[in-house]
Design a protein around this motif. Sequence first.
Motif, PDB file in Angstrom:
ATOM      1  N   THR A   1       0.824  -1.178   0.121  1.00 19.11           N
ATOM      2  CA  THR A   1      -0.086  -0.015   0.017  1.00 19.11           C
ATOM      3  C   THR A   1       1.005   1.120   0.028  1.00 19.11           C
ATOM      4  O   THR A   1       0.683   2.306  -0.853  1.00 19.11           O
TER       5      THR A   1
ATOM      6  N   TYR B   1       1.521   8.208  -6.864  1.00 16.35           N
ATOM      7  CA  TYR B   1       1.180   9.603  -6.742  1.00 16.35           C
ATOM      8  C   TYR B   1       1.695  10.355  -7.941  1.00 16.35           C
ATOM      9  O   TYR B   1       1.007  11.314  -8.475  1.00 16.35           O
TER      10      TYR B   1
ATOM     11  N   ILE C   1      -6.467   8.220  -7.343  1.00 17.32           N
ATOM     12  CA  ILE C   1      -6.093   9.448  -7.168  1.00 17.32           C
ATOM     13  C   ILE C   1      -6.214  10.439  -8.187  1.00 17.32           C
ATOM     14  O   ILE C   1      -6.124  11.689  -7.998  1.00 17.32           O
TER      15      ILE C   1
ATOM     16  N   MET D   1      -4.055   2.068  -7.234  1.00 14.97           N
ATOM     17  CA  MET D   1      -4.018   3.230  -6.353  1.00 14.97           C
ATOM     18  C   MET D   1      -3.937   4.431  -7.223  1.00 14.97           C
ATOM     19  O   MET D   1      -4.536   5.478  -6.956  1.00 14.97           O
TER      20      MET D   1
ATOM     21  N   LEU E   1      -2.566  18.105  -2.299  1.00 21.18           N
ATOM     22  CA  LEU E   1      -2.285  16.944  -1.467  1.00 21.18           C
ATOM     23  C   LEU E   1      -3.597  16.922  -0.608  1.00 21.18           C
ATOM     24  O   LEU E   1      -4.340  15.824  -0.658  1.00 21.18           O
TER      25      LEU E   1
ATOM     26  N   SER F   1      -6.545  15.850  -2.369  1.00 25.69           N
ATOM     27  CA  SER F   1      -6.547  14.606  -3.175  1.00 25.69           C
ATOM     28  C   SER F   1      -6.557  13.330  -2.168  1.00 25.69           C
ATOM     29  O   SER F   1      -6.870  12.180  -2.525  1.00 25.69           O
ATOM     30  N   LEU F   2      -6.777  13.604  -0.943  1.00 24.32           N
ATOM     31  CA  LEU F   2      -6.697  12.711   0.224  1.00 24.32           C
ATOM     32  C   LEU F   2      -7.953  11.576   0.113  1.00 24.32           C
ATOM     33  O   LEU F   2      -7.823  10.361   0.256  1.00 24.32           O
TER      34      LEU F   2
ATOM     35  N   LEU G   1       1.548   3.993  -3.028  1.00 27.54           N
ATOM     36  CA  LEU G   1       1.245   5.074  -3.032  1.00 27.54           C
ATOM     37  C   LEU G   1       2.396   5.945  -3.417  1.00 27.54           C
ATOM     38  O   LEU G   1       2.271   7.175  -4.242  1.00 27.54           O
TER      39      LEU G   1
ATOM     40  N   ALA H   1      -5.973   3.233  -1.266  1.00 30.73           N
ATOM     41  CA  ALA H   1      -5.069   2.550  -0.242  1.00 30.73           C
ATOM     42  C   ALA H   1      -5.822   1.376   0.251  1.00 30.73           C
ATOM     43  O   ALA H   1      -5.393   0.406   0.551  1.00 30.73           O
TER      44      ALA H   1
ATOM     45  N   VAL I   1      -6.566   9.189  -2.271  1.00 32.55           N
ATOM     46  CA  VAL I   1      -5.712   8.303  -1.777  1.00 32.55           C
ATOM     47  C   VAL I   1      -6.320   7.167  -0.750  1.00 32.55           C
ATOM     48  O   VAL I   1      -5.894   6.078  -0.642  1.00 32.55           O
TER      49      VAL I   1
END
Lengths: 289, 275
Positions: free
Chosen positions: A81, A89, A174, A170, A205, A208-209, A85, A216, A212
């Motif tokens: 994971t 990303y 994102i 992933m 950031l 975009s969580l 990421l 994840a 994410v």
Amino acid sequence: MSLAEPLAPARLGALRARAATPAWLALPLIAFLGVFYLAPVAMMLARAAGEGDWAPLFAAIENQVAQRVFLGTLEIAFVCTLATLVIGYPLALFAALAPPWLARLAIAAVLAPFWSSILIRSYAWMVLLGREGLVNGALGGLGLIEAPIRMLNTTFAVYVGMIHIMLPFMILPIYAALKGIDGRLVQAAENLGASTASVLRHVILPLSLPGVAAGALVVFVLSIGFYVTPALLGGPRDMMVSMLIAQEVDLYNWDLASAYAGGLLVLTLLIVAVASRFVDLGKAMGGRK
Amino acid sequence: MSARALRLSAGLPARVALGAVALLVALFLVFPVVIVIPLSFSGSEFLSFPPESWSLRWYADFFTTARWLESAWLSIWIAVVAAILATVLGTAAALGLARAKFPGRAVVTAFLLSPLVVPAIIVSIGVYFFYAPLGLVGSPIGIAIAHATLASPFVLVNVTAALAGFDPRLEQAAKNLGASGWSTFRLVTFPIIKPGVMAGAVFAFIASFDEMIVALFITSPGNVTLPIRMWESMRNEISPAIAAVSTLVILLSVSLFFVAARIQARAVARSGGDR
């Protein structure tokens, strides 16, 4: 798309209610999955219960090999994971910022692995990482190593293969989250004098969580169920829970296998249940495999 | 147009660095899939890259070996049956869930999507217990049914997405003009959600065609699917024969994806680019 004049919300609501396709249309699939999916899993769980004394389950819990395998599986899933990421990303960000033609190319690269099965991709890594494989050949050719390094049938190979297979899961959520960010927010931050680094940290950031988190969750949950990749690429010490279950089945220990499978199921559902408070799982799967 | 596309006025070094990392990741993703193809044309018994000589012997081998061909046809047959089952049931369920509100809807949806996350090995053991007394172990239809349960979420997700961009007033208009429920579906609803249904069917076909773990548990020596045959020969040796079979499988998946993409693109073009 709208064919008529916009309707007042109340009237639109009334029309929606009458236009509804009946809910019973969901029943055939519910029944089908109930018989051929839920009932089998329930039978497996009943087997883990033994004769009502849960003996197989207790035997499974007390088994030290199993404890190590469950912990090892969680560790592998966690590393995968984190790695997907960190690796994924930048590509998602690149695709979100790139002009459309370049973004399409980047996303095509992400989707390309879907054209081949997990089995074929694991085979490709067997070929690449073998003693006489391409990676050893390239490293030797560059003079970086004198003798071939052993990579196949190691934990390293399991990670490479699993990260390769999990990366799209992933990257895609994102990318979707990044595409949803209103560019005016970035513009406003830049106009107010924020550097690129602080725009990334304080605007892009955080926004975009959700992507994410979705990525994840999917990567972690799918990773704990892996079987083919660790079986082909790993060594004897890289056993994951699915392999442990298959091994007990090969020995006809169906009760113990069921108990391990029950443990894996509970673990999976627990993670999904906790995470689904923060993540829309249906959206996270995005209609892709 | 209020929102603005994401743009970042970063310096050149930062852009180049991001582009370079992205390129490396993209190569990492694509390379292992592509590498299989040249290997399949190798002329030697052993895998080396680039191959020392070129030939079609591994393809000739595949098309003249009865057990490879039997497995390929069996897998195609199973995938077609599984895809039809999953598409019919999944499309109906998507229609039922999208428009109706009833208590427990979230739980039902979670249950119907759960095959996406429940590890295959768990389903495998359960299905074996369930099939054994019914005599379904070793039967192709048994594998197809199990695959349909695993593939149905792909249809459900795709059709639900297609229904999300659908104006329910169109159905209402058809009904007001006197169309029956079935005619409304056939003439109005289905043509609009067709791209989602087709995409779901393609995903379902591929999910079944590539599935190995559940099939492994309920197979019999006379009914070995293609992924199981590949798995068994991979565990014994790394020969270019698997590369040839893999290339053929990739070719099949790519063509199916293109068919699905074409259908979707045509539908988007027809609706005036509206999505």
